[in-house]
Design a protein around this motif. Structure first.
Motif, PDB file in Angstrom:
ATOM      1  N   PHE A 212      -7.057 -31.944 -15.510  1.00  0.00           N
ATOM      2  CA  PHE A 212      -7.622 -33.156 -16.090  1.00  0.00           C
ATOM      3  C   PHE A 212      -8.979 -32.849 -16.702  1.00  0.00           C
ATOM      4  N   ALA A 213      -9.353 -33.643 -17.690  1.00  0.00           N
ATOM      5  CA  ALA A 213     -10.611 -33.423 -18.408  1.00  0.00           C
ATOM      6  C   ALA A 213     -11.718 -34.297 -17.829  1.00  0.00           C
ATOM      7  N   ASN A 214     -12.947 -33.883 -18.061  1.00  0.00           N
ATOM      8  CA  ASN A 214     -14.140 -34.643 -17.683  1.00  0.00           C
ATOM      9  C   ASN A 214     -14.161 -35.035 -16.205  1.00  0.00           C
ATOM     10  N   PRO A 215     -13.954 -34.093 -15.307  1.00  0.00           N
ATOM     11  CA  PRO A 215     -13.961 -34.417 -13.881  1.00  0.00           C
ATOM     12  C   PRO A 215     -15.371 -34.674 -13.388  1.00  0.00           C
ATOM     13  N   GLU A 216     -15.494 -35.496 -12.362  1.00  0.00           N
ATOM     14  CA  GLU A 216     -16.795 -35.739 -11.746  1.00  0.00           C
ATOM     15  C   GLU A 216     -16.858 -35.174 -10.335  1.00  0.00           C
ATOM     16  N   PHE A 217     -15.841 -35.507  -9.504  1.00  0.00           N
ATOM     17  CA  PHE A 217     -15.784 -34.986  -8.140  1.00  0.00           C
ATOM     18  C   PHE A 217     -14.413 -34.361  -7.910  1.00  0.00           C
ATOM     19  N   VAL A 218     -14.421 -33.135  -7.414  1.00  0.00           N
ATOM     20  CA  VAL A 218     -13.187 -32.370  -7.296  1.00  0.00           C
ATOM     21  C   VAL A 218     -13.151 -31.638  -5.957  1.00  0.00           C
ATOM     22  N   ALA A 219     -11.986 -31.627  -5.324  1.00  0.00           N
ATOM     23  CA  ALA A 219     -11.757 -30.806  -4.142  1.00  0.00           C
ATOM     24  C   ALA A 219     -10.925 -29.605  -4.547  1.00  0.00           C
ATOM     25  N   ALA A 220     -11.511 -28.418  -4.437  1.00  0.00           N
ATOM     26  CA  ALA A 220     -10.825 -27.183  -4.819  1.00  0.00           C
ATOM     27  C   ALA A 220     -10.526 -26.394  -3.552  1.00  0.00           C
ATOM     28  N   ASP A 221      -9.280 -26.482  -3.105  1.00  0.00           N
ATOM     29  CA  ASP A 221      -8.828 -25.870  -1.859  1.00  0.00           C
ATOM     30  C   ASP A 221      -7.991 -24.635  -2.194  1.00  0.00           C
ATOM     31  N   SER A 222      -8.282 -23.519  -1.544  1.00  0.00           N
ATOM     32  CA  SER A 222      -7.540 -22.281  -1.801  1.00  0.00           C
ATOM     33  C   SER A 222      -6.041 -22.456  -1.578  1.00  0.00           C
ATOM     34  N   ALA A 223      -5.667 -23.290  -0.606  1.00  0.00           N
ATOM     35  CA  ALA A 223      -4.247 -23.505  -0.344  1.00  0.00           C
ATOM     36  C   ALA A 223      -3.567 -24.194  -1.521  1.00  0.00           C
ATOM     37  N   ASP A 224      -4.292 -25.049  -2.233  1.00  0.00           N
ATOM     38  CA  ASP A 224      -3.737 -25.727  -3.404  1.00  0.00           C
ATOM     39  C   ASP A 224      -3.621 -24.786  -4.596  1.00  0.00           C
ATOM     40  N   LEU A 225      -4.604 -23.898  -4.747  1.00  0.00           N
ATOM     41  CA  LEU A 225      -4.634 -23.012  -5.912  1.00  0.00           C
ATOM     42  C   LEU A 225      -3.886 -21.705  -5.676  1.00  0.00           C
ATOM     43  N   GLY A 226      -3.553 -21.425  -4.405  1.00  0.00           N
ATOM     44  CA  GLY A 226      -2.771 -20.230  -4.099  1.00  0.00           C
ATOM     45  C   GLY A 226      -3.571 -18.947  -4.065  1.00  0.00           C
ATOM     46  N   VAL A 227      -4.901 -19.051  -4.060  1.00  0.00           N
ATOM     47  CA  VAL A 227      -5.752 -17.861  -4.044  1.00  0.00           C
ATOM     48  C   VAL A 227      -7.107 -18.248  -3.459  1.00  0.00           C
ATOM     49  N   HIS A 228      -7.724 -17.317  -2.735  1.00  0.00           N
ATOM     50  CA  HIS A 228      -9.016 -17.587  -2.117  1.00  0.00           C
ATOM     51  C   HIS A 228     -10.136 -17.571  -3.146  1.00  0.00           C
ATOM     52  N   LYS A 229     -11.216 -18.286  -2.842  1.00  0.00           N
ATOM     53  CA  LYS A 229     -12.326 -18.382  -3.780  1.00  0.00           C
ATOM     54  C   LYS A 229     -13.137 -17.096  -3.860  1.00  0.00           C
ATOM     55  N   THR A 230     -12.803 -16.137  -3.037  1.00  0.00           N
ATOM     56  CA  THR A 230     -13.439 -14.827  -3.121  1.00  0.00           C
ATOM     57  C   THR A 230     -12.822 -13.970  -4.231  1.00  0.00           C
ATOM     58  N   TYR A 231     -11.821 -14.526  -4.921  1.00  0.00           N
ATOM     59  CA  TYR A 231     -11.191 -13.823  -6.032  1.00  0.00           C
ATOM     60  C   TYR A 231     -11.492 -14.532  -7.349  1.00  0.00           C
ATOM     61  N   ARG A 232     -11.631 -13.751  -8.382  1.00  0.00           N
ATOM     62  CA  ARG A 232     -11.946 -14.297  -9.698  1.00  0.00           C
ATOM     63  C   ARG A 232     -10.912 -15.299 -10.156  1.00  0.00           C
ATOM     64  N   ARG A 233      -9.655 -15.087  -9.795  1.00  0.00           N
ATOM     65  CA  ARG A 233      -8.564 -15.964 -10.236  1.00  0.00           C
ATOM     66  C   ARG A 233      -8.791 -17.409  -9.811  1.00  0.00           C
ATOM     67  N   PHE A 234      -9.371 -17.630  -8.650  1.00  0.00           N
ATOM     68  CA  PHE A 234      -9.665 -18.981  -8.164  1.00  0.00           C
ATOM     69  C   PHE A 234     -10.515 -19.728  -9.182  1.00  0.00           C
ATOM     70  N   TRP A 235     -11.583 -19.088  -9.644  1.00  0.00           N
ATOM     71  CA  TRP A 235     -12.526 -19.736 -10.551  1.00  0.00           C
ATOM     72  C   TRP A 235     -11.961 -19.852 -11.959  1.00  0.00           C
ATOM     73  N   GLU A 236     -11.100 -18.926 -12.341  1.00  0.00           N
ATOM     74  CA  GLU A 236     -10.459 -19.020 -13.647  1.00  0.00           C
ATOM     75  C   GLU A 236      -9.507 -20.211 -13.697  1.00  0.00           C
ATOM     76  N   ILE A 237      -8.745 -20.405 -12.616  1.00  0.00           N
ATOM     77  CA  ILE A 237      -7.854 -21.569 -12.537  1.00  0.00           C
ATOM     78  C   ILE A 237      -8.673 -22.853 -12.601  1.00  0.00           C
ATOM     79  N   LEU A 238      -9.770 -22.874 -11.864  1.00  0.00           N
ATOM     80  CA  LEU A 238     -10.632 -24.052 -11.835  1.00  0.00           C
ATOM     81  C   LEU A 238     -11.177 -24.355 -13.227  1.00  0.00           C
ATOM     82  N   LYS A 239     -11.630 -23.347 -13.912  1.00  0.00           N
ATOM     83  CA  LYS A 239     -12.211 -23.537 -15.242  1.00  0.00           C
ATOM     84  C   LYS A 239     -11.193 -24.107 -16.221  1.00  0.00           C
ATOM     85  N   VAL A 240      -9.966 -23.590 -16.168  1.00  0.00           N
ATOM     86  CA  VAL A 240      -8.922 -24.057 -17.077  1.00  0.00           C
ATOM     87  C   VAL A 240      -8.470 -25.467 -16.707  1.00  0.00           C
TER      88      VAL A 240
END
Length: 266
Positions: free
Chosen positions: A156-184
């Motif tokens: 979704f576009a223009n988010p204000e408050f977001v919960a980014a859980d590794s279990a939802d994204l399938g990768v831990h936030k210690t990996y670059r892929r987590f933040w790339e998914i979040l950015k997209v």
């Protein structure tokens, strides 16, 4: 308006000190008894960490299915031969629900989150390596403030408050892929300034393999490095290590947040 500023809060140990206090030996022993896990062989906090939590952490915090399922399987395989699956699942479910129920965000954060809600152009992300069940609990906090919040697994576009859980994204936030998914997913291409508020494991208890002072600086350096690679942003800070365990949010954090909101990006 696409967000130009990104504020990232860690969950357990930063927004929620109760999640850490839950694991103190005296309290943890009490909850092991109340959940029924003691009757299944989990008779001490040490056994809980060494035989259940630590061995299942990697799988449970990166899986879309519930941690209750992961935990129940581990208990059955390790301790409870001959005991019915129903009893094992019930005990594991009780324990996970008790833990998440005691992992609420400290009420003192409400003031800061209300300030953030008044500033369009800021995306606030609660980023955490956690179990699938945790997302719903995390989203309750903005909801209490009448702030619309969503899970980062949705695009979704223009988010204000977001919960980014590794279990939802399938990768831990210690990996670059987590933040790339979040950015997209959140369409954060316009972000130019970032503030990260994280205890980097400082407040974790000794029984948790995530703890250990010698690892903190490495975590901090890696977190900063990952964000710098994914976002072409000025890293606002300094990065705050919240070392208090007295339920008092340092004034310095509020200063950092308000300073970012007032600051103009280049």
């Amino acid at each position: 308006m696409e967000p130009e500023k990104l504020i990232i809060f860690e969950y357990s140990g930063t927004l929620s000190l109760d999640a850490v206090l839950f694991t103190r030996p005296g309290n943890l022993m009490k909850e092991l008894r109340e959940s029924g896990l003691v009757d299944l062989g989990i008779t001490s906090p040490e056994i809980s960490w060494e035989e259940i939590v630590n061995p299942t952490w990697e799988e449970g915090s990166a899986a879309s299915f519930s941690y209750k399922k992961v935990m129940a399987k581990r208990v059955k395989d390790k301790f409870s031969s001959g005991i019915s699956d129903e009893i094992i699942i019930l005990a594991a479910s009780r324990f996970v629900e008790i833990y998440l129920g005691h992992s609420s965000v400290d009420k003192q954060w409400k003031h800061i989150f209300r300030i953030l809600d008044e500033h369009p152009g800021v995306c606030t992300v609660i980023a955490t390596d956690h179990y699938a069940e945790a997302t719903g609990y995390i989203l309750k906090f903005p909801g209490e403030l009448d702030v619309q919040a969503m899970a980062a697994k949705e695009s979704f576009a223009n988010p204000e408050f977001v919960a980014a859980d590794s279990a939802d994204l399938g990768v831990h936030k210690t990996y670059r892929r987590f933040w790339e998914i979040l950015k997209v997913n959140l369409q954060l291409d316009a972000v130019r300034q970032i503030l990260l508020i994280d205890d980097f494991g400082f407040n974790e208890m000794k029984g948790d393999s995530y703890g250990g002072l010698e690892k903190i600086e490495r975590r901090k350096e890696k977190a900063v490095g990952l964000l710098e690679k994914v976002f072409p942003a000025i890293m606002c800070g300094p990065f705050h290590l919240w070392s208090n365990m007295n339920n008092t949010i340092p004034l310095e954090i509020q200063k950092q947040v308000t300073g970012l909101l007032l600051q103009k990006h280049p």
